[in-house]
Write a protein that holds these residues in place. Structure first.
Motif, PDB file in Angstrom:
ATOM      1  N   ARG A  55      45.155  44.358  39.113  1.00  0.00           N
ATOM      2  CA  ARG A  55      46.418  44.851  39.677  1.00  0.00           C
ATOM      3  C   ARG A  55      47.287  45.552  38.640  1.00  0.00           C
ATOM      4  O   ARG A  55      47.823  46.642  38.897  1.00  0.00           O
ATOM      5  CB  ARG A  55      47.184  43.677  40.307  1.00  0.00           C
ATOM      6  CG  ARG A  55      46.487  43.145  41.524  1.00  0.00           C
ATOM      7  CD  ARG A  55      47.261  42.013  42.175  1.00  0.00           C
ATOM      8  NE  ARG A  55      47.124  40.747  41.478  1.00  0.00           N
ATOM      9  CZ  ARG A  55      47.119  39.561  42.083  1.00  0.00           C
ATOM     10  NH1 ARG A  55      47.268  39.483  43.392  1.00  0.00           N
ATOM     11  NH2 ARG A  55      47.008  38.441  41.403  1.00  0.00           N
ATOM     12  N   ILE A  70      46.562  31.576  51.573  1.00  0.00           N
ATOM     13  CA  ILE A  70      45.227  32.184  51.573  1.00  0.00           C
ATOM     14  C   ILE A  70      44.196  31.175  52.080  1.00  0.00           C
ATOM     15  O   ILE A  70      43.369  31.480  52.942  1.00  0.00           O
ATOM     16  CB  ILE A  70      44.851  32.644  50.139  1.00  0.00           C
ATOM     17  CG1 ILE A  70      45.875  33.651  49.609  1.00  0.00           C
ATOM     18  CG2 ILE A  70      43.431  33.223  50.114  1.00  0.00           C
ATOM     19  CD1 ILE A  70      45.688  34.023  48.137  1.00  0.00           C
ATOM     20  N   GLU A 117      54.595  29.965  44.117  1.00  0.00           N
ATOM     21  CA  GLU A 117      54.019  31.306  43.975  1.00  0.00           C
ATOM     22  C   GLU A 117      54.855  32.285  44.800  1.00  0.00           C
ATOM     23  O   GLU A 117      54.578  32.523  45.977  1.00  0.00           O
ATOM     24  CB  GLU A 117      52.564  31.316  44.477  1.00  0.00           C
ATOM     25  CG  GLU A 117      51.653  30.243  43.888  1.00  0.00           C
ATOM     26  CD  GLU A 117      51.300  30.465  42.423  1.00  0.00           C
ATOM     27  OE1 GLU A 117      51.299  31.630  41.964  1.00  0.00           O
ATOM     28  OE2 GLU A 117      51.023  29.467  41.734  1.00  0.00           O
ATOM     29  N   GLY A 155      49.749  42.213  47.846  1.00  0.00           N
ATOM     30  CA  GLY A 155      48.563  41.380  48.055  1.00  0.00           C
ATOM     31  C   GLY A 155      48.683  40.039  47.361  1.00  0.00           C
ATOM     32  O   GLY A 155      48.111  39.847  46.289  1.00  0.00           O
ATOM     33  N   THR A 156      49.434  39.120  47.966  1.00  0.00           N
ATOM     34  CA  THR A 156      49.581  37.741  47.451  1.00  0.00           C
ATOM     35  C   THR A 156      49.818  37.721  45.934  1.00  0.00           C
ATOM     36  O   THR A 156      49.220  36.947  45.203  1.00  0.00           O
ATOM     37  CB  THR A 156      48.348  36.872  47.810  1.00  0.00           C
ATOM     38  OG1 THR A 156      47.152  37.440  47.240  1.00  0.00           O
ATOM     39  CG2 THR A 156      48.160  36.756  49.312  1.00  0.00           C
ATOM     40  N   THR A 195      46.958  33.395  38.966  1.00  0.00           N
ATOM     41  CA  THR A 195      47.766  32.291  38.437  1.00  0.00           C
ATOM     42  C   THR A 195      47.116  30.926  38.728  1.00  0.00           C
ATOM     43  O   THR A 195      47.184  30.047  37.866  1.00  0.00           O
ATOM     44  CB  THR A 195      49.213  32.340  38.979  1.00  0.00           C
ATOM     45  OG1 THR A 195      49.174  32.498  40.398  1.00  0.00           O
ATOM     46  CG2 THR A 195      49.981  33.498  38.381  1.00  0.00           C
ATOM     47  N   PRO A 196      46.476  30.716  39.895  1.00  0.00           N
ATOM     48  CA  PRO A 196      45.817  29.418  40.106  1.00  0.00           C
ATOM     49  C   PRO A 196      44.698  29.144  39.101  1.00  0.00           C
ATOM     50  O   PRO A 196      44.556  28.009  38.620  1.00  0.00           O
ATOM     51  CB  PRO A 196      45.254  29.529  41.529  1.00  0.00           C
ATOM     52  CG  PRO A 196      46.139  30.528  42.195  1.00  0.00           C
ATOM     53  CD  PRO A 196      46.485  31.514  41.135  1.00  0.00           C
ATOM     54  N   SER A 234      42.475  40.749  42.160  1.00  0.00           N
ATOM     55  CA  SER A 234      43.572  40.117  41.406  1.00  0.00           C
ATOM     56  C   SER A 234      43.607  40.554  39.937  1.00  0.00           C
ATOM     57  O   SER A 234      44.665  40.884  39.408  1.00  0.00           O
ATOM     58  CB  SER A 234      43.442  38.594  41.470  1.00  0.00           C
ATOM     59  OG  SER A 234      43.598  38.148  42.796  1.00  0.00           O
TER      60      SER A 234
HETATM   61  N1  GLU Z   1      49.343  34.380  44.013  1.00  0.00           N
HETATM   62  C1  GLU Z   1      48.358  34.157  43.021  1.00  0.00           C
HETATM   63  C2  GLU Z   1      48.276  35.288  42.013  1.00  0.00           C
HETATM   64  O1  GLU Z   1      48.971  36.234  42.117  1.00  0.00           O
HETATM   65  C3  GLU Z   1      46.995  33.918  43.622  1.00  0.00           C
HETATM   66  C4  GLU Z   1      46.578  34.875  44.694  1.00  0.00           C
HETATM   67  C5  GLU Z   1      45.913  36.125  44.175  1.00  0.00           C
HETATM   68  O2  GLU Z   1      45.068  36.045  43.267  1.00  0.00           O
HETATM   69  O3  GLU Z   1      46.223  37.184  44.705  1.00  0.00           O
HETATM   70  O4  GLU Z   1      47.537  35.237  41.073  1.00  0.00           O
END
Ligand code: GLU
Length: 309
Positions: free
Chosen positions: A123, A230, A252, A137-138, A189-190, A120
């Motif tokens: 990226r 997740i 999200e 990826g999320t 973001t969390p 994360s």
């Molecule tokens: N969707 C959130 C983010 O982009 C949490 C999942 C992740 O870390 O990929 O930060």
């Protein structure tokens, strides 16, 4: 740390559990194959490769064509979303299917798609320095990140949630986190939301959520926080040990990260997503992957297609 009359037994049990988790991840097929317990490979959608497709206005696409393959950033430890089989090195999950769908839509046949695991926190730099062509990826779309990268989509809407052990009775939502050890991924973001809105929680961050889950199972943290999509995957793997609690407490929207300024690539990916949502391919991909965690296919959120930047 709770008291266990037989700590060595408890440790042995947890070690066994972790081995079982690792073993459960073994045994997948080729690239884009279904997750463990998933449908047969034949039930995964196939994505027709766009014929005579060119995108000269996209520097990323042109470079990938010259190279002969795409390099796509993904996750490798998120069940049903992006998971790598440690034995074969092959990836599976909903994000992987989206990546395959997009690559076919950009005119790249299946053998010309390479996955690269990116955490994360890394990226934006991976997209900025050309390590990857796009990222699935999320990856939450937000204004802060839009200053650094571009986003196609969104293609899915998740929400922040909490994962705890089944023996946990005190945590039902973020309001119960004061004084509790809460684990999340750095740069996510969390993690940022816990820091900003629940400062009385004791936040611990690692590169990945799977390390947080290991820490939860061994009583080193009290909760793991990230997107519901997740967390449901981790809970499904050891449902007698872990549960997702409370209601999602954020939005999200998942986007496909592209290098900032490559608007041609961004719009081309938006077109691929829009077509797949319309002709049922998106739903097939969902049902064969993330849908296995028990949540029926939602309606995908509207594609943003924001002005060139
Ligand atoms: N969707 C959130 C983010 O982009 C949490 C999942 C992740 O870390 O990929 O930060």
């Amino acid at each position: 740390m709770p008291y266990f009359p037989l700590p060595h037994l408890r440790r042995a049990l947890v070690a066994l559990l972790l081995t079982a988790l690792a073993l459960a991840a073994v045994g997948c097929g080729r690239e884009g194959s279904p997750p463990v317990k998933g449908p047969k490979g034949s039930e995964l959608p196939t994505y027709p490769v766009a014929k005579n497709f060119t995108l000269p206005a996209s520097p990323t696409w042109v470079r990938a064509k010259r190279r002969g393959h795409l390099v796509v950033g993904v996750k490798e430890d998120q069940p049903y979303l992006g998971e790598k089989d440690p034995a074969s090195g092959r990836y599976s999950g909903f994000d992987i299917e989206i990546a395959r769908m997009v690559s076919a839509g950009l005119g790249f046949p299946p053998g010309t798609l390479q996955f690269k695991t990116i955490a994360s926190a890394n990226r934006e730099t991976a997209l900025q320095n050309g390590q990857i062509d796009y990222y699935v990826g999320t990856y939450t779309i937000n204004d802060k990140r839009k200053k650094l990268v571009g986003f196609a989509g969104p293609y899915y809407m998740a929400g922040q949630s909490l994962l705890v052990r089944t023996d946990e009775d005190d945590i039902h939502g973020p309001q119960d986190l004061a004084g509790k050890r809460v684990c999340s991924a750095a740069g996510s973001t969390p993690a940022q939301r816990i820091q900003a809105e629940y400062p009385r929680a004791d936040l611990v961050t690692y590169d990945t959520y799977s390390v947080c889950v290991d820490n939860l199972l061994t009583y080193q943290v009290d909760a793991v926080t990230t997107d519901d999509a997740i967390l449901l995957g981790y809970a499904a793997k050891v449902s007698d040990e872990l549960k997702v609690v409370g209601k999602p407490f954020s939005h999200e929207p998942y986007g496909i990260g592209v290098p900032r300024g490559d608007n041609a690539l961004r719009y081309a990916i938006d077109d691929v997503l829009a077509a797949a949502e319309k002709n049922g391919t998106w739903k097939k991909a969902y049902d064969a992957t993330l849908g296995l965690s028990g949540v029926p296919a939602p309606k995908p959120p509207p594609i943003d297609r924001y002005p060139a930047s």
